[in-house]
Scaffold this active site. Sequence first.
Site, PDB file in Angstrom:
ATOM      1  N   ASN A  51      -7.435  -2.324  14.320  1.00 20.77           N
ATOM      2  CA  ASN A  51      -8.797  -2.639  13.776  1.00 20.77           C
ATOM      3  C   ASN A  51      -9.050  -3.898  12.979  1.00 20.77           C
ATOM      4  O   ASN A  51     -10.097  -4.130  12.400  1.00 20.77           O
ATOM      5  CB  ASN A  51      -9.747  -1.465  13.231  1.00 20.77           C
ATOM      6  CG  ASN A  51      -8.862  -1.356  12.050  1.00 20.77           C
ATOM      7  OD1 ASN A  51      -8.023  -1.672  11.443  1.00 20.77           O
ATOM      8  ND2 ASN A  51      -9.366   0.114  11.168  1.00 20.77           N
ATOM      9  N   HIS A  62      -7.098  -4.613  10.201  1.00 19.48           N
ATOM     10  CA  HIS A  62      -6.823  -4.295   8.694  1.00 19.48           C
ATOM     11  C   HIS A  62      -5.716  -4.766   8.297  1.00 19.48           C
ATOM     12  O   HIS A  62      -4.755  -5.266   9.325  1.00 19.48           O
ATOM     13  CB  HIS A  62      -6.873  -2.818   8.154  1.00 19.48           C
ATOM     14  CG  HIS A  62      -5.836  -2.020   8.807  1.00 19.48           C
ATOM     15  ND1 HIS A  62      -5.920  -0.423   9.056  1.00 19.48           N
ATOM     16  CD2 HIS A  62      -4.449  -2.097   8.790  1.00 19.48           C
ATOM     17  CE1 HIS A  62      -4.834  -0.074   9.499  1.00 19.48           C
ATOM     18  NE2 HIS A  62      -3.915  -1.108   9.264  1.00 19.48           N
ATOM     19  N   ASP A  89       0.812  -1.393   0.053  1.00 16.66           N
ATOM     20  CA  ASP A  89       0.044  -0.094  -0.009  1.00 16.66           C
ATOM     21  C   ASP A  89       0.834   1.282   0.041  1.00 16.66           C
ATOM     22  O   ASP A  89       2.202   1.284   0.287  1.00 16.66           O
ATOM     23  CB  ASP A  89      -0.875  -0.053   1.271  1.00 16.66           C
ATOM     24  CG  ASP A  89      -0.196  -0.480   2.703  1.00 16.66           C
ATOM     25  OD1 ASP A  89       1.033  -0.277   2.780  1.00 16.66           O
ATOM     26  OD2 ASP A  89      -1.001  -0.940   3.541  1.00 16.66           O
ATOM     27  N   GLU A 138      -9.525  -1.838   5.190  1.00 11.17           N
ATOM     28  CA  GLU A 138     -10.215  -1.595   6.330  1.00 11.17           C
ATOM     29  C   GLU A 138     -11.705  -2.246   6.572  1.00 11.17           C
ATOM     30  O   GLU A 138     -12.139  -2.729   5.768  1.00 11.17           O
ATOM     31  CB  GLU A 138     -10.582   0.012   6.394  1.00 11.17           C
ATOM     32  CG  GLU A 138      -9.298   0.969   6.346  1.00 11.17           C
ATOM     33  CD  GLU A 138      -8.758   1.199   7.472  1.00 11.17           C
ATOM     34  OE1 GLU A 138      -8.423   0.345   8.388  1.00 11.17           O
ATOM     35  OE2 GLU A 138      -8.370   2.451   8.187  1.00 11.17           O
TER      36      GLU A 138
HETATM   37  C1  GLP Z   1      -0.548   0.444   8.740  1.00 12.90           C
HETATM   38  C2  GLP Z   1      -0.137  -0.606   7.207  1.00 12.90           C
HETATM   39  C3  GLP Z   1      -0.434  -1.922   7.694  1.00 12.90           C
HETATM   40  C4  GLP Z   1       0.245  -2.122   8.933  1.00 12.90           C
HETATM   41  C5  GLP Z   1      -0.381  -1.320  10.080  1.00 12.90           C
HETATM   42  C6  GLP Z   1      -0.006  -1.743  11.420  1.00 12.90           C
HETATM   43  O1  GLP Z   1      -1.800   0.994   8.656  1.00 12.90           O
HETATM   44  N1  GLP Z   1      -0.909  -0.123   6.047  1.00 12.90           N
HETATM   45  O2  GLP Z   1       0.124  -2.560   6.633  1.00 12.90           O
HETATM   46  O3  GLP Z   1      -0.017  -3.627   8.940  1.00 12.90           O
HETATM   47  O4  GLP Z   1      -0.092  -0.177   9.742  1.00 12.90           O
HETATM   48  O5  GLP Z   1       1.203  -0.651  11.746  1.00 12.90           O
HETATM   49  P1  GLP Z   1       2.033  -0.808  12.977  1.00 12.90           P
HETATM   50  O6  GLP Z   1       3.042  -2.172  12.681  1.00 12.90           O
HETATM   51  O7  GLP Z   1       2.934   0.562  13.100  1.00 12.90           O
HETATM   52  O8  GLP Z   1       1.198  -1.192  14.170  1.00 12.90           O
END
Ligand code: GLP
Length: 248
Positions: free
Chosen positions: A134, A136, A66, A141
Amino acid sequence: MKIRVFDTPDEAGVYVAAIAEQVVSGCPQSVLGLATGSTPIPFYRALVRLVQCGLNVHEVTTVNLDEYVGLPPDHPQSYRYFMEHHLFRHIPIDVDKIHIPYGTAADLDAECARYDQVVADYPADLQILGIGLNGHIGFNEPSAFLDTKTHVVELTKKTILHNSDAFGDPALVPTHAITMGLQGILQARQIVMMAFGEEKSQVVAQALQGEVRTDLPASILHLHHDVTWVLDRAAARMLPLHLGDTEA
Ligand code: GLP
């Protein structure tokens, strides 16, 4: 579905890097599906060390999940920049073999279609995932319907707030992102989902419960035949014993 629980994210990162090494050693032209966020950073650190120790990644292709809409690749909070910082600049990888959606594409629909072609051309041999608070995955989402294809998504307030640390202010976090859809994720030959820390324990336990729910996108991983959840003890805290007590 396998679950591996480690004392620290660093130990977990070494384990996941060893999985990546196995994949790349078996096929030097492997495709690695890569993720951003704080979770995969220990994995990238360990992977860089393995490359410095001789693992050959010259022929590897990478496909990221992404990118934020509106951030150019050289923006310090863009996912392209993140990947350069944590991985690409440290390893001898061919820039033509790196794929990340362009968040500043003038025509976002065309960019989604272009990226779907990338996803179709380069199915991941190993897909690395993190989980949002959440539930995702990528930026898919929670919603009544889940998109199979690459799409532009409006980020939820919870995601914006969680991701605002890097931006310093929630108002600076882009409201939209381009994300690979669930079909692209599920077509991977092997998936490793990483989650660390107490704050992820509840969503991890929910996602591992067994139901597939569109309001918890990570639960769709139950439909894949080769998924390993790689957790630290804090993230595994709320798992029922029969799930959380697997060997580390
Ligand atoms: C972002 C990314 C996800 C990732 C998530 C969790 O939203 N798009 O791919 O898994 O963050 O982030 P973190 O690893 O900082 O908790």
